[in-house]
Enzyme design. Structure first.
Site, PDB file in Angstrom:
ATOM      1  N   SER A  19       6.260  15.441  13.778  1.00 42.56           N
ATOM      2  CA  SER A  19       5.920  16.204  12.574  1.00 42.56           C
ATOM      3  C   SER A  19       5.870  17.679  12.966  1.00 42.56           C
ATOM      4  CB  SER A  19       4.539  15.770  12.068  1.00 42.56           C
ATOM      5  OG  SER A  19       4.035  16.691  11.120  1.00 42.56           O
ATOM      6  N   TYR A  51      -4.469  13.381  13.557  1.00 38.65           N
ATOM      7  CA  TYR A  51      -3.060  13.236  13.167  1.00 38.65           C
ATOM      8  C   TYR A  51      -2.187  14.208  13.965  1.00 38.65           C
ATOM      9  CZ  TYR A  51       1.244  13.164  10.500  1.00 38.65           C
ATOM     10  OH  TYR A  51       2.564  13.055  10.162  1.00 38.65           O
TER      11      TYR A  51
HETATM   12  N1  LIG Z   1       5.711  12.568   4.487  1.00 37.98           N
HETATM   13  C1  LIG Z   1       5.391  13.608   5.231  1.00 37.98           C
HETATM   14  O1  LIG Z   1       4.984  14.675   4.711  1.00 37.98           O
HETATM   15  C2  LIG Z   1       5.564  13.535   6.735  1.00 37.98           C
HETATM   16  C3  LIG Z   1       5.638  14.739   7.438  1.00 37.98           C
HETATM   17  C4  LIG Z   1       5.788  14.707   8.815  1.00 37.98           C
HETATM   18  C5  LIG Z   1       5.865  13.494   9.482  1.00 37.98           C
HETATM   19  N2  LIG Z   1       5.766  12.330   8.786  1.00 37.98           N
HETATM   20  C6  LIG Z   1       5.808  11.069   9.538  1.00 37.98           C
HETATM   21  O2  LIG Z   1       6.877  10.284   9.085  1.00 37.98           O
HETATM   22  C7  LIG Z   1       6.578   8.899   9.264  1.00 37.98           C
HETATM   23  C8  LIG Z   1       6.844   8.167   7.954  1.00 37.98           C
HETATM   24  O3  LIG Z   1       5.952   8.642   6.967  1.00 37.98           O
HETATM   25  P1  LIG Z   1       6.321   8.619   5.427  1.00 37.98           P
HETATM   26  O4  LIG Z   1       6.275  10.001   4.943  1.00 37.98           O
HETATM   27  O5  LIG Z   1       7.529   7.798   5.212  1.00 37.98           O
HETATM   28  O6  LIG Z   1       5.013   7.888   4.866  1.00 37.98           O
HETATM   29  P2  LIG Z   1       4.852   6.595   3.940  1.00 37.98           P
HETATM   30  O7  LIG Z   1       5.759   6.683   2.765  1.00 37.98           O
HETATM   31  O8  LIG Z   1       3.383   6.480   3.713  1.00 37.98           O
HETATM   32  O9  LIG Z   1       5.360   5.412   4.889  1.00 37.98           O
HETATM   33  C9  LIG Z   1       4.594   4.965   5.976  1.00 37.98           C
HETATM   34  C10 LIG Z   1       5.132   3.636   6.444  1.00 37.98           C
HETATM   35  O10 LIG Z   1       4.324   3.171   7.529  1.00 37.98           O
HETATM   36  C11 LIG Z   1       3.975   1.813   7.279  1.00 37.98           C
HETATM   37  N3  LIG Z   1       2.691   1.489   7.879  1.00 37.98           N
HETATM   38  C12 LIG Z   1       1.502   2.115   7.662  1.00 37.98           C
HETATM   39  N4  LIG Z   1       0.534   1.498   8.338  1.00 37.98           N
HETATM   40  C13 LIG Z   1       1.116   0.466   9.007  1.00 37.98           C
HETATM   41  C14 LIG Z   1       0.640  -0.538   9.870  1.00 37.98           C
HETATM   42  N5  LIG Z   1      -0.672  -0.618  10.204  1.00 37.98           N
HETATM   43  N6  LIG Z   1       1.509  -1.456  10.367  1.00 37.98           N
HETATM   44  C15 LIG Z   1       2.819  -1.387  10.028  1.00 37.98           C
HETATM   45  N7  LIG Z   1       3.342  -0.469   9.225  1.00 37.98           N
HETATM   46  C16 LIG Z   1       2.493   0.457   8.711  1.00 37.98           C
HETATM   47  C17 LIG Z   1       3.906   1.711   5.765  1.00 37.98           C
HETATM   48  O11 LIG Z   1       4.136   0.370   5.340  1.00 37.98           O
HETATM   49  P3  LIG Z   1       3.016  -0.671   4.858  1.00 37.98           P
HETATM   50  O12 LIG Z   1       1.982   0.090   4.092  1.00 37.98           O
HETATM   51  O13 LIG Z   1       3.822  -1.635   4.047  1.00 37.98           O
HETATM   52  O14 LIG Z   1       2.498  -1.258   6.133  1.00 37.98           O
HETATM   53  C18 LIG Z   1       5.090   2.575   5.361  1.00 37.98           C
HETATM   54  O15 LIG Z   1       6.281   1.821   5.405  1.00 37.98           O
HETATM   55  C19 LIG Z   1       5.124   8.836   9.703  1.00 37.98           C
HETATM   56  O16 LIG Z   1       5.080   8.622  11.097  1.00 37.98           O
HETATM   57  C20 LIG Z   1       4.575  10.205   9.346  1.00 37.98           C
HETATM   58  O17 LIG Z   1       3.528  10.590  10.190  1.00 37.98           O
HETATM   59  C21 LIG Z   1       5.631  12.310   7.423  1.00 37.98           C
END
Ligand SMILES: NC(=O)c1ccc[n+]([C@@H]2O[C@H](COP(=O)([O-])OP(=O)(O)OC[C@H]3O[C@@H](n4cnc5c(N)ncnc54)[C@H](OP(=O)(O)O)[C@@H]3O)[C@@H](O)[C@H]2O)c1
Length: 265
Positions: free
Chosen positions: A144, A157
């Site tokens: 991130s 985080y």
């Molecule tokens: N969106 C942003 O602004 C942003 C920015 C920088 C970095 N990121 C990073 O990008 C990655 C993806 O995030 P996203 O934005 O796609 O968020 P998201 O839409 O909330 O997706 C998160 C995913 O992680 C899964 N997950 C959460 N807890 C879990 C667990 N205990 N076991 C297995 N799976 C789990 C969720 O699935 P279930 O709930 O079905 O388990 C979901 O598929 C993350 O690592 C995040 O830190 C995001």
């Protein structure tokens, strides 16, 4: 991108976006997250659109022993993994002194521990795939822009993402010459369920301003993966690249003060 790609966090957001792009590129998939219904719907959609064969493995990756269970399951089903995308992750927001200790432990278990242990288990297969099929194997870890400096009120985080960035850059170096593409994807804010999970709002109770879409991140990340030499990290978006540079070059205390003044940035 490898005969079979395993994507964690494939039920939503960036993991789902990466799974879709990998399906377009003819990879078969192993889809991992907790919400089985979402994973199955995605598997059906990708089979209809691209003929993708997907294996759905519903799992809480933060639970003790979950990664070992996943690796044993892959071995029993004889599914060799050529590409690994560690996207599952979440963030918490708030002053650490008020944090729910169990939720913080879960955050470390998912964002740090599961990424590390799963990568250790699958890295030999990824490297073997790269040797067999040059250019076809990749390791993609989601860091991130929070990885470049401490972030007050997102302390755990940001630290977890600093770990992922450092870990991935080191693996990029250790695996150079093997043909494996290794990169840490570093988006800023992306319009996914991330902010809902983090319950991140501005002081006025408004949702945070969005800057990137999942498609933006997928496009720029795959452009980096398609380069002859994949860079160790990709910062998605020109504004984020500029801010990451500033965070790296400016005095740490000054950066901390600026970020500390921002509410839930
Ligand atoms: N969106 C942003 O602004 C942003 C920015 C920088 C970095 N990121 C990073 O990008 C990655 C993806 O995030 P996203 O934005 O796609 O968020 P998201 O839409 O909330 O997706 C998160 C995913 O992680 C899964 N997950 C959460 N807890 C879990 C667990 N205990 N076991 C297995 N799976 C789990 C969720 O699935 P279930 O709930 O079905 O388990 C979901 O598929 C993350 O690592 C995040 O830190 C995001």
């Amino acid at each position: 991108m490898g005969t079979v790609a395993l994507v964690t966090g494939a039920s939503s957001g960036l993991g789902e976006g990466f799974a879709r792009e990998l399906a377009v590129r003819c990879a078969d998939l192993v889809l991992v997250a907790r919400r089985q219904d979402r994973l199955e719907a995605l598997a059906v959609d990708l089979a209809e659109k691209f003929g993708t064969v997907s294996t759905v493995i519903p799992l809480d990756l933060a639970a003790p022993g979950a990664v070992a269970e996943l690796v044993a399951d892959l071995s029993t089903r004889k599914i060799p993994i050529g590409t690994l995308v560690n996207s599952a992750g979440f963030g918490t927001v708030g002053n650490f002194i008020e944090a729910d200790a169990a939720r913080e432990a879960e955050q470390i278990a998912l964002n740090v521990q599961a990424v590390t242990i799963l990568t250790r288990a699958l890295l030999p297969d990824l490297v073997a795939t790269a040797a067999r099929e040059p250019g076809a194997a990749a390791l993609v870890n989601f860091a991130s822009t929070a990885a470049f400096q401490a972030v007050p009120r997102m302390s755990v985080y940001a630290a977890s993402k600093a770990y992922v960035l450092s870990f991935t850059e080191a693996l990029w170096y250790e695996t150079r010459g093997t043909g494996l593409k290794v990169t840490a994807v570093c988006p800023g804010l992306v319009d996914t369920e991330f902010s809902d999970v983090a319950q991140r709002t501005t002081p006025a109770g408004e949702r945070p301003r969005r800057s990137l879409t999942v498609d933006d991140v997928v496009r720029s990340s795959f452009a980096a993966l398609d380069r002859a030499v994949t860079p160790p990290l990709v910062v998605n978006g020109s504004r984020n690249r500029m801010l990451a540079q500033v965070s790296t070059l400016a005095p740490r205390r000054a950066v901390l003060t600026v970020l500390g003044r921002r509410r839930h940035s």
